[in-house]
Write a protein that holds these residues in place. Structure first.
Motif, PDB file in Angstrom:
ATOM      1  N   LEU A  47      63.967   1.420  22.404  1.00 13.69           N
ATOM      2  CA  LEU A  47      64.449   1.867  23.696  1.00 13.69           C
ATOM      3  C   LEU A  47      65.632   2.798  23.468  1.00 13.69           C
ATOM      4  O   LEU A  47      66.598   2.420  22.815  1.00 13.69           O
ATOM      5  N   SER A  48      65.526   4.007  23.948  1.00  9.49           N
ATOM      6  CA  SER A  48      66.622   4.966  23.823  1.00  9.49           C
ATOM      7  C   SER A  48      67.503   4.869  25.057  1.00  9.49           C
ATOM      8  O   SER A  48      67.018   4.921  26.173  1.00  9.49           O
ATOM      9  N   LEU A  49      68.791   4.712  24.833  1.00  9.85           N
ATOM     10  CA  LEU A  49      69.742   4.637  25.924  1.00  9.85           C
ATOM     11  C   LEU A  49      70.633   5.867  25.903  1.00  9.85           C
ATOM     12  O   LEU A  49      70.895   6.431  24.839  1.00  9.85           O
ATOM     13  N   ALA A 127      60.611  15.369  29.097  1.00  7.70           N
ATOM     14  CA  ALA A 127      60.562  14.800  30.445  1.00  7.70           C
ATOM     15  C   ALA A 127      61.534  13.628  30.573  1.00  7.70           C
ATOM     16  O   ALA A 127      61.793  12.902  29.617  1.00  7.70           O
ATOM     17  N   ILE A 128      62.063  13.473  31.775  1.00  9.37           N
ATOM     18  CA  ILE A 128      62.864  12.305  32.135  1.00  9.37           C
ATOM     19  C   ILE A 128      62.042  11.545  33.164  1.00  9.37           C
ATOM     20  O   ILE A 128      61.831  12.018  34.270  1.00  9.37           O
ATOM     21  N   VAL A 129      61.537  10.391  32.763  1.00 10.34           N
ATOM     22  CA  VAL A 129      60.641   9.623  33.624  1.00 10.34           C
ATOM     23  C   VAL A 129      61.407   8.462  34.255  1.00 10.34           C
ATOM     24  O   VAL A 129      62.108   7.725  33.573  1.00 10.34           O
ATOM     25  N   ILE A 130      61.269   8.336  35.561  1.00 13.57           N
ATOM     26  CA  ILE A 130      61.861   7.221  36.298  1.00 13.57           C
ATOM     27  C   ILE A 130      60.707   6.322  36.735  1.00 13.57           C
ATOM     28  O   ILE A 130      59.830   6.743  37.485  1.00 13.57           O
ATOM     29  N   ILE A 131      60.704   5.112  36.234  1.00 11.36           N
ATOM     30  CA  ILE A 131      59.642   4.139  36.534  1.00 11.36           C
ATOM     31  C   ILE A 131      60.194   3.175  37.579  1.00 11.36           C
ATOM     32  O   ILE A 131      61.219   2.537  37.366  1.00 11.36           O
ATOM     33  N   LYS A 132      59.488   3.077  38.701  1.00  9.87           N
ATOM     34  CA  LYS A 132      59.931   2.208  39.788  1.00  9.87           C
ATOM     35  C   LYS A 132      58.824   1.215  40.148  1.00  9.87           C
ATOM     36  O   LYS A 132      57.929   1.533  40.914  1.00  9.87           O
ATOM     37  N   LEU A 146      54.970   1.444  29.976  1.00  8.91           N
ATOM     38  CA  LEU A 146      55.862   1.580  28.817  1.00  8.91           C
ATOM     39  C   LEU A 146      55.079   1.952  27.562  1.00  8.91           C
ATOM     40  O   LEU A 146      55.553   2.740  26.737  1.00  8.91           O
ATOM     41  N   ASP A 147      53.869   1.418  27.428  1.00 13.45           N
ATOM     42  CA  ASP A 147      53.005   1.817  26.311  1.00 13.45           C
ATOM     43  C   ASP A 147      52.638   3.297  26.414  1.00 13.45           C
ATOM     44  O   ASP A 147      52.617   4.012  25.409  1.00 13.45           O
ATOM     45  N   GLU A 148      52.363   3.738  27.619  1.00 10.26           N
ATOM     46  CA  GLU A 148      52.035   5.155  27.820  1.00 10.26           C
ATOM     47  C   GLU A 148      53.230   6.055  27.476  1.00 10.26           C
ATOM     48  O   GLU A 148      53.052   7.156  26.968  1.00 10.26           O
ATOM     49  N   MET A 149      54.445   5.583  27.742  1.00 11.44           N
ATOM     50  CA  MET A 149      55.647   6.351  27.370  1.00 11.44           C
ATOM     51  C   MET A 149      55.706   6.524  25.850  1.00 11.44           C
ATOM     52  O   MET A 149      56.024   7.611  25.353  1.00 11.44           O
ATOM     53  N   ALA A 150      55.385   5.464  25.127  1.00 10.32           N
ATOM     54  CA  ALA A 150      55.407   5.541  23.665  1.00 10.32           C
ATOM     55  C   ALA A 150      54.292   6.454  23.157  1.00 10.32           C
ATOM     56  O   ALA A 150      54.501   7.237  22.218  1.00 10.32           O
ATOM     57  N   ILE A 151      53.113   6.387  23.759  1.00  6.48           N
ATOM     58  CA  ILE A 151      51.987   7.217  23.333  1.00  6.48           C
ATOM     59  C   ILE A 151      52.270   8.691  23.602  1.00  6.48           C
ATOM     60  O   ILE A 151      51.999   9.554  22.771  1.00  6.48           O
ATOM     61  N   ALA A 152      52.838   8.987  24.765  1.00 13.51           N
ATOM     62  CA  ALA A 152      53.130  10.377  25.131  1.00 13.51           C
ATOM     63  C   ALA A 152      54.402  10.898  24.459  1.00 13.51           C
ATOM     64  O   ALA A 152      54.767  12.052  24.654  1.00 13.51           O
ATOM     65  N   LYS A 153      55.075  10.031  23.708  1.00 10.18           N
ATOM     66  CA  LYS A 153      56.316  10.385  23.006  1.00 10.18           C
ATOM     67  C   LYS A 153      57.402  10.851  23.974  1.00 10.18           C
ATOM     68  O   LYS A 153      58.105  11.829  23.720  1.00 10.18           O
ATOM     69  N   ILE A 154      57.514  10.133  25.094  1.00 12.36           N
ATOM     70  CA  ILE A 154      58.571  10.398  26.063  1.00 12.36           C
ATOM     71  C   ILE A 154      59.715   9.437  25.749  1.00 12.36           C
ATOM     72  O   ILE A 154      59.564   8.227  25.898  1.00 12.36           O
ATOM     73  N   ASP A 155      60.825  10.000  25.281  1.00 13.04           N
ATOM     74  CA  ASP A 155      61.948   9.173  24.846  1.00 13.04           C
ATOM     75  C   ASP A 155      62.906   8.808  25.967  1.00 13.04           C
ATOM     76  O   ASP A 155      63.601   7.808  25.899  1.00 13.04           O
ATOM     77  N   THR A 156      62.971   9.620  26.990  1.00 11.46           N
ATOM     78  CA  THR A 156      63.955   9.407  28.043  1.00 11.46           C
ATOM     79  C   THR A 156      63.258   8.893  29.292  1.00 11.46           C
ATOM     80  O   THR A 156      62.556   9.639  29.968  1.00 11.46           O
TER      81      THR A 156
END
Length: 174
Positions: A47-49, A127-132, A146-156
């Motif tokens: 998790l990147s903060l 991309a900066i993704v906000i998950i609600k 969250l798995d899709e975030m890791a697959i798409a290599k979205i860090d933020t």
């Protein structure tokens, strides 16, 4: 002299302990502890903060083009929009889970935002993704995103549990 009774001596037998059962139990214990140790290892996701020490980290410094919001609702319902809801970059749309749904959309968004950022001279600004997740969504859906975030290599990305009134209306209308 009288004959004294002789002491009766018992015959000494060789004592032999059968270790077969003990060996079996020890192997079972070894296997049990090996399996228990493997199951006890934590399964985690990186998790990147954000860096809170930077001086220019305030809400106004983020380019709205990079913001992508994912709203999770019950019955595996996903509603997404780009930018801010008051001024969306594109119309909100309803997606499904799977390869042709949110997976494809996240990969396309990440690619488009990276190209946009590279054109502006900021090559690593993705991309900066906000998950609600709504109160009606289930935990599996959040883990899938969250798995899709890791697959798409979205860090933020951030998980936010508060909906605006407009977002609640958007979920109710779709």
């Amino acid at each position: 002299m009288k004959n004294l009774p002789q002491k009766i001596r018992s015959k000494k037998l060789n004592t032999r302990v059968d270790m077969t059962a003990m060996v079996s139990v020890s192997f079972l214990l070894i296997i049990f502890f090996m399996v228990a140790t493997e199951l006890r290892k934590p399964k985690i996701m990186d998790l990147s903060l954000p860096d809170y020490d930077c001086d220019d980290c305030h809400p106004g410094c983020v380019d709205a083009t990079r913001i992508y919001t994912i709203l999770l609702d019950d019955n595996n319902k996903i509603v997404t929009y780009s930018g801010l809801l008051d001024y969306p970059r594109e119309a909100p749309k309803e997606l499904t889970y799977g390869e042709n749904g949110i997976h494809k959309e996240l990969l396309n968004k990440q690619k488009a935002i990276l190209e946009y950022s590279t054109a502006l001279g900021k090559p690593k600004s993705g991309a900066i993704v906000i998950i609600k997740p709504s109160k009606k969504s289930n935990f599996k859906n959040l883990v899938d995103i969250l798995d899709e975030m890791a697959i798409a290599k979205i860090d933020t990305y951030a998980i936010v549990d508060e909906f605006t009134l407009e977002e609640s209306k958007l979920l109710a209308s779709n």
